[in-house]
Design a protein around this motif. Structure first.
Motif, mmCIF file in Angstrom:
data_model
loop_
_atom_site.group_PDB
_atom_site.id
_atom_site.type_symbol
_atom_site.label_atom_id
_atom_site.label_comp_id
_atom_site.label_asym_id
_atom_site.label_seq_id
_atom_site.Cartn_x
_atom_site.Cartn_y
_atom_site.Cartn_z
ATOM 1 N N TRP A 71 -70.031 14.386 26.893
ATOM 2 C CA TRP A 71 -68.567 14.972 27.101
ATOM 3 C C TRP A 71 -67.625 13.667 27.287
ATOM 4 O O TRP A 71 -67.886 12.508 27.448
ATOM 5 C CB TRP A 71 -68.564 15.763 28.226
ATOM 6 N N ILE A 72 -66.360 14.145 26.955
ATOM 7 C CA ILE A 72 -65.381 12.874 26.712
ATOM 8 C C ILE A 72 -64.297 13.187 27.662
ATOM 9 O O ILE A 72 -63.928 14.351 27.808
ATOM 10 C CB ILE A 72 -64.978 12.869 25.055
ATOM 11 N N THR A 73 -63.934 12.340 28.386
ATOM 12 C CA THR A 73 -62.938 12.507 29.327
ATOM 13 C C THR A 73 -61.495 11.369 28.819
ATOM 14 O O THR A 73 -61.832 10.497 28.298
ATOM 15 C CB THR A 73 -63.372 12.133 30.639
ATOM 16 N N GLY A 74 -60.361 11.721 29.615
ATOM 17 C CA GLY A 74 -59.291 11.118 29.273
ATOM 18 C C GLY A 74 -59.013 10.090 30.367
ATOM 19 O O GLY A 74 -57.780 9.482 30.722
ATOM 20 N N ARG A 75 -59.974 9.720 31.349
ATOM 21 C CA ARG A 75 -59.603 8.767 32.629
ATOM 22 C C ARG A 75 -59.511 7.567 31.972
ATOM 23 O O ARG A 75 -60.153 7.104 31.057
ATOM 24 C CB ARG A 75 -61.150 8.886 33.426
ATOM 25 N N LYS A 76 -58.747 6.731 32.835
ATOM 26 C CA LYS A 76 -58.389 5.341 32.595
ATOM 27 C C LYS A 76 -58.417 4.462 33.875
ATOM 28 O O LYS A 76 -58.014 5.229 35.113
ATOM 29 C CB LYS A 76 -56.892 5.354 31.894
ATOM 30 N N ARG A 77 -58.563 3.176 33.844
ATOM 31 C CA ARG A 77 -58.731 2.368 34.698
ATOM 32 C C ARG A 77 -57.908 2.200 35.717
ATOM 33 O O ARG A 77 -57.733 2.070 36.917
ATOM 34 C CB ARG A 77 -59.301 1.017 34.527
ATOM 35 N N PHE A 78 -56.387 2.173 34.975
ATOM 36 C CA PHE A 78 -55.288 2.103 35.732
ATOM 37 C C PHE A 78 -54.967 2.997 36.667
ATOM 38 O O PHE A 78 -54.030 2.980 37.529
ATOM 39 C CB PHE A 78 -54.093 1.701 34.685
ATOM 40 N N GLN A 79 -55.512 4.131 36.546
ATOM 41 C CA GLN A 79 -54.839 5.511 36.977
ATOM 42 C C GLN A 79 -55.008 5.473 38.758
ATOM 43 O O GLN A 79 -54.436 5.979 39.523
ATOM 44 C CB GLN A 79 -55.730 6.668 36.807
ATOM 45 N N ALA A 80 -56.261 4.886 39.164
ATOM 46 C CA ALA A 80 -56.665 4.809 40.610
ATOM 47 C C ALA A 80 -57.674 3.789 40.821
ATOM 48 O O ALA A 80 -58.144 3.063 39.994
ATOM 49 C CB ALA A 80 -57.281 6.131 41.085
ATOM 50 N N THR A 81 -57.368 3.373 42.260
ATOM 51 C CA THR A 81 -58.552 2.191 42.662
ATOM 52 C C THR A 81 -60.070 2.576 42.416
ATOM 53 O O THR A 81 -60.825 1.786 42.062
ATOM 54 C CB THR A 81 -58.386 1.978 44.039
ATOM 55 N N THR A 82 -60.008 3.899 42.472
ATOM 56 C CA THR A 82 -61.551 4.460 42.100
ATOM 57 C C THR A 82 -61.808 4.426 40.968
ATOM 58 O O THR A 82 -63.017 4.643 40.531
ATOM 59 C CB THR A 82 -61.495 5.742 42.676
ATOM 60 N N ARG A 83 -61.072 3.948 40.090
ATOM 61 C CA ARG A 83 -61.261 3.950 38.497
ATOM 62 C C ARG A 83 -61.163 2.771 37.967
ATOM 63 O O ARG A 83 -61.319 2.558 36.849
ATOM 64 C CB ARG A 83 -60.401 4.833 37.724
ATOM 65 N N ALA A 139 -74.613 12.050 28.651
ATOM 66 C CA ALA A 139 -73.631 10.919 28.373
ATOM 67 C C ALA A 139 -72.240 11.191 28.677
ATOM 68 O O ALA A 139 -71.766 12.458 28.256
ATOM 69 C CB ALA A 139 -73.792 10.104 27.263
ATOM 70 N N LYS A 140 -71.399 10.346 29.380
ATOM 71 C CA LYS A 140 -69.932 10.184 29.534
ATOM 72 C C LYS A 140 -69.207 9.387 29.051
ATOM 73 O O LYS A 140 -69.726 8.334 28.983
ATOM 74 C CB LYS A 140 -69.619 10.881 30.966
ATOM 75 N N ILE A 141 -68.234 9.763 28.060
ATOM 76 C CA ILE A 141 -67.148 8.857 27.152
ATOM 77 C C ILE A 141 -66.133 8.632 27.758
ATOM 78 O O ILE A 141 -65.327 9.977 27.742
ATOM 79 C CB ILE A 141 -67.657 9.161 25.759
ATOM 80 N N ASN A 142 -65.508 7.696 27.937
ATOM 81 C CA ASN A 142 -64.201 7.394 28.609
ATOM 82 C C ASN A 142 -63.422 6.491 27.860
ATOM 83 O O ASN A 142 -63.306 5.485 27.625
ATOM 84 C CB ASN A 142 -64.068 6.939 30.105
ATOM 85 N N PRO A 143 -63.147 6.831 26.334
ATOM 86 C CA PRO A 143 -62.613 6.269 25.258
ATOM 87 C C PRO A 143 -61.301 5.422 25.677
ATOM 88 O O PRO A 143 -61.041 4.323 25.183
ATOM 89 C CB PRO A 143 -62.277 6.910 24.215
ATOM 90 N N LEU A 144 -60.505 6.066 26.674
ATOM 91 C CA LEU A 144 -59.472 5.218 26.884
ATOM 92 C C LEU A 144 -59.305 4.559 28.262
ATOM 93 O O LEU A 144 -58.071 3.958 28.713
ATOM 94 C CB LEU A 144 -58.059 6.469 26.919
ATOM 95 N N ALA A 145 -60.552 4.234 28.713
ATOM 96 C CA ALA A 145 -60.654 3.559 30.006
ATOM 97 C C ALA A 145 -59.730 2.281 29.886
ATOM 98 O O ALA A 145 -59.383 1.832 30.973
ATOM 99 C CB ALA A 145 -62.112 3.077 30.277
ATOM 100 N N ARG A 146 -59.850 1.495 29.097
ATOM 101 C CA ARG A 146 -58.971 0.192 29.080
ATOM 102 C C ARG A 146 -57.599 0.195 28.786
ATOM 103 O O ARG A 146 -56.843 -0.731 29.011
ATOM 104 C CB ARG A 146 -59.740 -0.707 27.740
ATOM 105 N N TRP A 147 -57.134 1.344 28.293
ATOM 106 C CA TRP A 147 -55.670 1.484 28.127
ATOM 107 C C TRP A 147 -54.818 1.351 29.059
ATOM 108 O O TRP A 147 -55.353 1.856 30.080
ATOM 109 C CB TRP A 147 -55.385 2.581 27.232
ATOM 110 N N ASN A 148 -53.663 0.713 29.248
ATOM 111 C CA ASN A 148 -52.655 0.843 30.358
ATOM 112 C C ASN A 148 -51.595 1.894 29.881
ATOM 113 O O ASN A 148 -51.369 2.186 28.941
ATOM 114 C CB ASN A 148 -51.996 -0.396 30.583
ATOM 115 N N GLN A 149 -50.788 2.131 31.014
ATOM 116 C CA GLN A 149 -49.858 3.070 31.085
ATOM 117 C C GLN A 149 -48.839 2.790 29.503
ATOM 118 O O GLN A 149 -48.369 3.775 28.689
ATOM 119 C CB GLN A 149 -48.664 3.375 31.946
ATOM 120 N N ALA A 150 -48.652 1.656 29.549
ATOM 121 C CA ALA A 150 -47.599 1.180 28.440
ATOM 122 C C ALA A 150 -48.211 1.667 27.123
ATOM 123 O O ALA A 150 -47.653 2.229 25.839
ATOM 124 C CB ALA A 150 -47.271 -0.213 28.426
ATOM 125 N N GLU A 151 -49.480 1.472 26.597
ATOM 126 C CA GLU A 151 -50.253 1.661 25.481
ATOM 127 C C GLU A 151 -50.074 3.270 25.221
ATOM 128 O O GLU A 151 -50.034 3.840 24.265
ATOM 129 C CB GLU A 151 -51.553 1.107 25.603
#
Length: 237
Positions: free
Chosen positions: A136-148, A161-173
């Motif tokens: 499954w695919i999620t929209g989670r991103k690293r900048f969203q929280a300290t837990t991420r 398998a869990k896929i977080n394709p936007l994990a590296r993107w920041n809010q500006a992107e």
């Protein structure tokens, strides 16, 4: 046959540094074709992931957990995005009326037991809906929280398998992508709601606050829990 962990390790190696569009093309159209779902909250930034998904496969299953406690604006935004992107397989899932009557008859549970509320309204229905998929695919991103902050692109969740394709993107992107593609904005985003969950547990944030400060304000809780099993929370009742 590789284990789920071994498979994820191989995917990390193969797609190290790959753009979200490439990751989604591979996941939806090749590696897990017909065996993968997208999980979306239809929150403030959800349109970006869903647009990327639609560019690959508009018929990919999209799971939306309708907890019964969402803001009306979220449901309106969901319907608007579905029409705008032409998504063909959006599935609303949630607790049964019987579960609500048994576990939260007076609709007050969110105020005194948010973990238990999330467990039966959100986590358990999603686990049931995901049972037939390999990934499954999620929209989670690293900048969203300290837990991420250490969120990987590919991870293991039980046997899936869990896929977080936007994990590296920041809010500006995220904002730039949404603007370039003319994506509809969630009605609450401009009113101080950068992170949007259920109405009883979401408040607007003040200038300078963490983007998720408005979630479960007054509680230690920082995540709904869909990324960990609900069995223990439900078994305690």
């Amino acid at each position: 046959m590789p284990t789920p962990a071994e498979h994820v390790i191989d995917l990390r190696r193969r797609f190290d540094g790959a753009a979200p569009a490439r990751i989604l093309q591979a996941a939806l159209g090749e590696i897990f074709k017909g065996r993968i779902a997208v999980v979306s909250s239809f929150g403030a930034d959800s349109g970006v992931l869903l647009h990327l998904v639609a560019e690959v496969d508009r018929e990919a299953p999209v799971l939306f957990v309708d907890t019964g406690r969402h803001f009306p604006e979220t449901l309106e935004h969901r319907d608007r995005l579905v029409r705008h992107l032409g998504l063909g397989d959006v599935r609303s899932i949630g607790p049964s009326p019987e579960e609500v009557a048994r576990r939260d008859a007076d609709l007050s549970r969110a105020t005194w037991d948010p973990d238990g509320c999330c467990a039966f309204r959100k986590i358990a229905p999603l686990q049931r809906a995901l049972a037939g998929f390999d990934a499954w695919i999620t929209g989670r991103k690293r900048f969203q929280a300290t837990t991420r902050r250490e969120l990987p692109i590919f991870e293991v969740d039980g046997t899936q398998a869990k896929i977080n394709p936007l994990a590296r993107w920041n809010q500006a992107e995220i904002d730039d992508y949404a603007a370039r593609h003319g994506l509809p904005e969630h009605p609450l985003a401009s009113r101080g709601y950068p992170s949007i969950g259920c109405a009883p547990c979401t408040s607007a944030i003040l200038p300078g606050e963490d983007p998720r400060a408005g979630r479960w304000r007054g509680f230690v809780k920082t995540e709904c829990g869909i990324h960990r099993p609900a069995a223990a929370l439900l078994a305690a009742e």
